[in-house]
Design an enzyme around this catalytic site. Structure first.
Site, PDB file in Angstrom:
ATOM      1  N   LYS A  76       4.796   7.814   0.555  1.00 25.17           N
ATOM      2  CA  LYS A  76       4.142   7.505  -0.728  1.00 25.17           C
ATOM      3  C   LYS A  76       3.586   8.742  -1.402  1.00 25.17           C
ATOM      4  O   LYS A  76       3.511   8.810  -2.635  1.00 25.17           O
ATOM      5  CB  LYS A  76       3.010   6.492  -0.505  1.00 25.17           C
ATOM      6  CG  LYS A  76       3.474   5.043  -0.481  1.00 25.17           C
ATOM      7  CD  LYS A  76       3.957   4.562   0.832  1.00 25.17           C
ATOM      8  CE  LYS A  76       4.618   3.209   0.745  1.00 25.17           C
ATOM      9  NZ  LYS A  76       5.059   2.730   2.052  1.00 25.17           N
TER      10      LYS A  76
ATOM     11  N   HIS B 174      -2.265  -6.799  -9.069  1.00 25.15           N
ATOM     12  CA  HIS B 174      -1.041  -6.308  -8.431  1.00 25.15           C
ATOM     13  C   HIS B 174       0.137  -6.934  -9.177  1.00 25.15           C
ATOM     14  O   HIS B 174       0.343  -8.141  -9.095  1.00 25.15           O
ATOM     15  CB  HIS B 174      -1.046  -6.711  -6.951  1.00 25.15           C
ATOM     16  CG  HIS B 174       0.253  -6.479  -6.241  1.00 25.15           C
ATOM     17  ND1 HIS B 174       0.343  -5.702  -5.107  1.00 25.15           N
ATOM     18  CD2 HIS B 174       1.504  -6.892  -6.496  1.00 25.15           C
ATOM     19  CE1 HIS B 174       1.600  -5.669  -4.704  1.00 25.15           C
ATOM     20  NE2 HIS B 174       2.332  -6.397  -5.525  1.00 25.15           N
TER      21      HIS B 174
ATOM     22  N   ARG C 163       2.470 -19.610   0.141  1.00 24.76           N
ATOM     23  CA  ARG C 163       2.978 -19.491   1.508  1.00 24.76           C
ATOM     24  C   ARG C 163       2.167 -20.409   2.419  1.00 24.76           C
ATOM     25  O   ARG C 163       0.941 -20.323   2.454  1.00 24.76           O
ATOM     26  CB  ARG C 163       2.820 -18.048   1.996  1.00 24.76           C
ATOM     27  CG  ARG C 163       3.512 -17.034   1.110  1.00 24.76           C
ATOM     28  CD  ARG C 163       3.293 -15.641   1.649  1.00 24.76           C
ATOM     29  NE  ARG C 163       3.857 -14.631   0.748  1.00 24.76           N
ATOM     30  CZ  ARG C 163       4.101 -13.370   1.106  1.00 24.76           C
ATOM     31  NH1 ARG C 163       3.813 -12.966   2.332  1.00 24.76           N
ATOM     32  NH2 ARG C 163       4.615 -12.529   0.241  1.00 24.76           N
TER      33      ARG C 163
ATOM     34  N   ASN D 261       9.269  -1.058  -2.955  1.00 24.36           N
ATOM     35  CA  ASN D 261       9.653  -1.795  -1.749  1.00 24.36           C
ATOM     36  C   ASN D 261      11.175  -1.890  -1.739  1.00 24.36           C
ATOM     37  O   ASN D 261      11.766  -2.398  -2.682  1.00 24.36           O
ATOM     38  CB  ASN D 261       9.037  -3.187  -1.738  1.00 24.36           C
ATOM     39  CG  ASN D 261       7.523  -3.109  -1.660  1.00 24.36           C
ATOM     40  OD1 ASN D 261       6.975  -2.298  -0.921  1.00 24.36           O
ATOM     41  ND2 ASN D 261       6.845  -3.907  -2.448  1.00 24.36           N
TER      42      ASN D 261
ATOM     43  N   ILE E  99      -9.248   2.290  -8.221  1.00 23.54           N
ATOM     44  CA  ILE E  99      -9.207   1.356  -9.350  1.00 23.54           C
ATOM     45  C   ILE E  99      -9.940   0.075  -8.938  1.00 23.54           C
ATOM     46  O   ILE E  99      -9.534  -0.581  -7.985  1.00 23.54           O
ATOM     47  CB  ILE E  99      -7.738   1.001  -9.732  1.00 23.54           C
ATOM     48  CG1 ILE E  99      -6.881   2.264  -9.895  1.00 23.54           C
ATOM     49  CG2 ILE E  99      -7.700   0.120 -10.972  1.00 23.54           C
ATOM     50  CD1 ILE E  99      -7.139   3.068 -11.121  1.00 23.54           C
TER      51      ILE E  99
ATOM     52  N   GLU F  75      -6.637   9.240  -4.153  1.00 23.93           N
ATOM     53  CA  GLU F  75      -6.515   8.767  -5.530  1.00 23.93           C
ATOM     54  C   GLU F  75      -7.865   8.299  -6.047  1.00 23.93           C
ATOM     55  O   GLU F  75      -8.721   7.888  -5.262  1.00 23.93           O
ATOM     56  CB  GLU F  75      -5.568   7.550  -5.605  1.00 23.93           C
ATOM     57  CG  GLU F  75      -4.106   7.866  -5.413  1.00 23.93           C
ATOM     58  CD  GLU F  75      -3.235   6.607  -5.408  1.00 23.93           C
ATOM     59  OE1 GLU F  75      -2.014   6.758  -5.510  1.00 23.93           O
ATOM     60  OE2 GLU F  75      -3.783   5.481  -5.296  1.00 23.93           O
TER      61      GLU F  75
ATOM     62  N   GLY G 168       0.320  -1.629   2.905  1.00 22.68           N
ATOM     63  CA  GLY G 168      -0.214  -2.789   3.610  1.00 22.68           C
ATOM     64  C   GLY G 168      -1.608  -2.583   4.167  1.00 22.68           C
ATOM     65  O   GLY G 168      -2.025  -3.300   5.065  1.00 22.68           O
ATOM     66  N   GLY G 169      -2.344  -1.617   3.610  1.00 21.14           N
ATOM     67  CA  GLY G 169      -3.757  -1.513   3.931  1.00 21.14           C
ATOM     68  C   GLY G 169      -4.103  -0.627   5.116  1.00 21.14           C
ATOM     69  O   GLY G 169      -5.248  -0.243   5.284  1.00 21.14           O
TER      70      GLY G 169
ATOM     71  N   ARG H 235      13.130  -3.569   0.278  1.00 18.18           N
ATOM     72  CA  ARG H 235      13.693  -4.774   0.905  1.00 18.18           C
ATOM     73  C   ARG H 235      13.736  -5.930  -0.097  1.00 18.18           C
ATOM     74  O   ARG H 235      13.100  -5.874  -1.150  1.00 18.18           O
ATOM     75  CB  ARG H 235      12.780  -5.194   2.059  1.00 18.18           C
ATOM     76  CG  ARG H 235      11.373  -5.533   1.544  1.00 18.18           C
ATOM     77  CD  ARG H 235      10.389  -5.897   2.631  1.00 18.18           C
ATOM     78  NE  ARG H 235       9.125  -6.337   2.070  1.00 18.18           N
ATOM     79  CZ  ARG H 235       8.164  -5.544   1.644  1.00 18.18           C
ATOM     80  NH1 ARG H 235       8.321  -4.224   1.693  1.00 18.18           N
ATOM     81  NH2 ARG H 235       7.045  -6.023   1.129  1.00 18.18           N
TER      82      ARG H 235
HETATM   83  C1  MV4 Z   1      -5.357   1.016  -4.446  1.00 18.48           C
HETATM   84  C2  MV4 Z   1      -6.366   0.163  -4.921  1.00 18.48           C
HETATM   85  C3  MV4 Z   1      -7.276   0.677  -5.824  1.00 18.48           C
HETATM   86  N1  MV4 Z   1      -7.174   1.959  -6.237  1.00 18.48           N
HETATM   87  N2  MV4 Z   1      -5.314   2.292  -4.886  1.00 18.48           N
HETATM   88  C4  MV4 Z   1      -3.485  -1.985  -1.195  1.00 18.48           C
HETATM   89  C5  MV4 Z   1      -2.189  -1.866  -0.456  1.00 18.48           C
HETATM   90  C6  MV4 Z   1      -1.549  -0.596  -0.853  1.00 18.48           C
HETATM   91  N3  MV4 Z   1      -0.191  -0.800  -1.239  1.00 18.48           N
HETATM   92  C7  MV4 Z   1      -2.362  -0.089  -1.983  1.00 18.48           C
HETATM   93  N4  MV4 Z   1      -3.511  -0.936  -2.145  1.00 18.48           N
HETATM   94  C8  MV4 Z   1      -4.476  -0.646  -3.056  1.00 18.48           C
HETATM   95  N5  MV4 Z   1      -4.443   0.613  -3.567  1.00 18.48           N
HETATM   96  C9  MV4 Z   1      -6.212   2.738  -5.747  1.00 18.48           C
HETATM   97  N6  MV4 Z   1      -6.154   4.011  -6.151  1.00 18.48           N
HETATM   98  C10 MV4 Z   1      -6.411  -1.152  -4.426  1.00 18.48           C
HETATM   99  C11 MV4 Z   1      -5.476  -1.549  -3.476  1.00 18.48           C
HETATM  100  C12 MV4 Z   1      -5.645  -2.881  -3.007  1.00 18.48           C
HETATM  101  C13 MV4 Z   1      -4.746  -3.891  -3.330  1.00 18.48           C
HETATM  102  C14 MV4 Z   1      -3.627  -3.637  -4.090  1.00 18.48           C
HETATM  103  C15 MV4 Z   1      -2.743  -4.638  -4.404  1.00 18.48           C
HETATM  104  C16 MV4 Z   1      -3.000  -5.923  -3.985  1.00 18.48           C
HETATM  105  C17 MV4 Z   1      -4.095  -6.203  -3.215  1.00 18.48           C
HETATM  106  C18 MV4 Z   1      -4.972  -5.195  -2.868  1.00 18.48           C
HETATM  107  C19 MV4 Z   1      -6.088  -5.494  -2.101  1.00 18.48           C
HETATM  108  C20 MV4 Z   1      -6.951  -4.493  -1.770  1.00 18.48           C
HETATM  109  C21 MV4 Z   1      -6.730  -3.189  -2.209  1.00 18.48           C
END
Ligand code: MV4
Length: 448
Positions: A116, A208, A338, A290, A203, A200, A164-165, A292
């Site tokens: 990433k 999403h 789901r 992604n 936010i 980063e 995925g956290g 897939r």
């Molecule tokens: C973030 C964000 C806020 N600000 N990045 C969660 C999984 C990974 N793919 C990136 N994620 C996030 N990145 C910045 N700069 C908040 C999340 C995030 C999140 C993103 C999408 C859907 C659900 C989420 C739940 C918690 C945090």
């Protein structure tokens, strides 16, 4: 030409792929673990090969056995589904070396987008908006502190190979930075064997939004609209819908064009998803690609009438996309929830066991993908998703009403599920108003 496909997966996605193959006149090989002798995918495929013991590491993640089964059955392609080996660039590369068609993008694209931190820079160079943050890899807390102070708090520390956290931390105060950096980096080393981090701006309460794309081997790329997947808990999606109530025609057009630009920037082929975060000012930022087919692909199928699995197979077989962007018509609204065998009152702990009775509704605009049946025993070794309930109707209010009706009719006896919890979400006033961000579950239902 593809004559026979081995499906390197299980559950409802394996069944979904077998059905698509049958429609295309392609023969199918299922692989199964010792725990999946009675599984639906094992029974429905033209041929089935046992590849090992119940644990995924011995079966669905065992690259050698899967490739051996492919060679032994003379299959010429592998569909990886999602999860398991679907985004493993080494597996895709071995398929390429063995002259087996991997149904997905090239190993090179999987590897390039899997990092990433590097993908961010590729997108910046292509003019795709990314969240303000670091351009060089970060390896030490001291180095990170200086960069984070420059970005301004709150910041998010992320692992280059994460998603995925895992390996992710929010830092609101400069004094906490180095401790949290060490925590995130340790998680990354343990989880991904890599200490590369990036930082980063954080936010707050984003949405999403992800765009489905299709790309053939001849440079044609189209998008099939968006899915709003803001309703998640612990990075597990719970509800996915299209169109996103947060987008107007102008933002949708710009995000769709940006998704195509992002796909072209990495020479993407096959089906894929470009994920964005949308902030409160309606600014959107690229997050990741992604590579897939995703769990929620059915939402897009309902909206467009396009069979994504069949498109994946056609593209992998070297056919040109015969759908242009102008051909793509998004009609009405669709939602998926789901249904998992899990207990929402015990921190969503998985509840494997035997389904003693199940009633699956039907009806206009109702699609339920599953691989379970009365008498089926859900093994404890894999994830707990047992049903994907998808509905389609003329607008958002109608699909929510339809979803409540369908969820209210479903009966699953013998195992505990999140059915009632999902019904509560569909009956929640904020959800019905469309007032949803990634913090929705925590805010409305607490961190159980
Ligand atoms: C973030 C964000 C806020 N600000 N990045 C969660 C999984 C990974 N793919 C990136 N994620 C996030 N990145 C910045 N700069 C908040 C999340 C995030 C999140 C993103 C999408 C859907 C659900 C989420 C739940 C918690 C945090």
């Amino acid at each position: 030409m593809i004559n026979k496909i081995l499906i390197a997966n299980r559950g409802e996605i394996a069944v979904r792929i077998i059905r698509a193959c049958r429609e295309l006149g392609i023969r199918t090989v299922a692989v199964y673990s010792e725990a999946d002798r009675d599984a639906l995918h094992t029974q429905l495929a033209d041929e089935s090969v046992c590849i090992g013991k119940a644990q995924a590491s011995d079966s669905y993640l065992n690259i050698e056995r899967i490739l051996s089964a492919t060679v032994a059955t003379h299959a010429d392609a592998i569909h990886p589904g999602f999860g398991f080996l679907s985004e493993n660039s080494k597996f895709a590369e071995l398929c390429e070396k063995c002259n087996i068609t991997f149904i997905g993008p090239s190993s090179e694209v999987i590897e390039k987008t899997g990092n990433k931190q590097e993908a961010r820079n590729t997108m910046i160079a292509a003019g795709v908006p990314v969240i303000p943050g670091t351009k060089e890899p970060v390896y030490t807390p001291e180095q990170g502190q200086e960069l984070a102070d420059g970005i301004g708090y709150p910041v998010m520390i992320k692992a280059a190979l994460g998603g995925g956290g895992k390996g992710m931390r929010v830092v609101r105060d400069a004094a906490d930075f180095q401790r949290e950096f060490n925590n995130a980096q340790r998680e990354s080393v343990n989880g991904f064997g890599d200490n590369t981090m990036y930082i980063e701006k954080y936010i707050e309460e984003p949405r999403h939004i992800e765009f489905q794309i299709l790309a053939d081997n001849y440079g044609n790329v189209i998008h099939l609209g968006e899915r709003d997947c803001s309703i998640q808990r612990n990075h597990q999606k719970m509800v996915e819908e299209s169109p996103s109530i947060a987008l107007n025609e102008d933002i949708r057009k710009r995000m769709g064009e940006t998704a195509i630009k992002a796909a072209k920037a990495v020479n993407y082929t096959n089906a894929g998803t470009v994920e964005f975060l949308l902030d409160k000012n309606n600014d959107f930022y690229f997050m990741e690609v992604n590579t897939r087919i995703q769990v929620e692909h059915g939402v897009t199928e309902l909206m467009t009438g396009i069979d994504l699995i069949k498109e994946q197979i056609r593209i992998a077989a070297g056919e040109k996309l015969d759908i242009s962007q102008e051909d793509v018509r998004l009609t009405g609204a669709a939602i998926e929830v789901r249904i998992n065998a899990e207990d929402p009152y015990k921190k969503f702990a998985p509840c494997p066991g035997t389904i003693t009775d199940i009633h699956i509704p039907g009806g206009n605009g109702v699609r339920i993908d599953t691989a379970v049946y009365t008498g089926y025993t859900i093994p404890p070794f894999y994830d707990s998703m047992i049903l994907k309930v998808m509905v389609h109707d003329r607008d958002r209010a109608s699909v929510i009403a339809k979803m409540r009706s369908v969820l209210g009719e479903i009966v699953i006896e013998g195992v505990t599920t999140n059915l009632d919890f999902q019904y509560e979400i569909c009956n929640n006033e904020k959800f019905i108003q469309g007032n949803i961000t990634t913090d929705f579950i925590a805010q409305e239902f607490g961190n159980r």
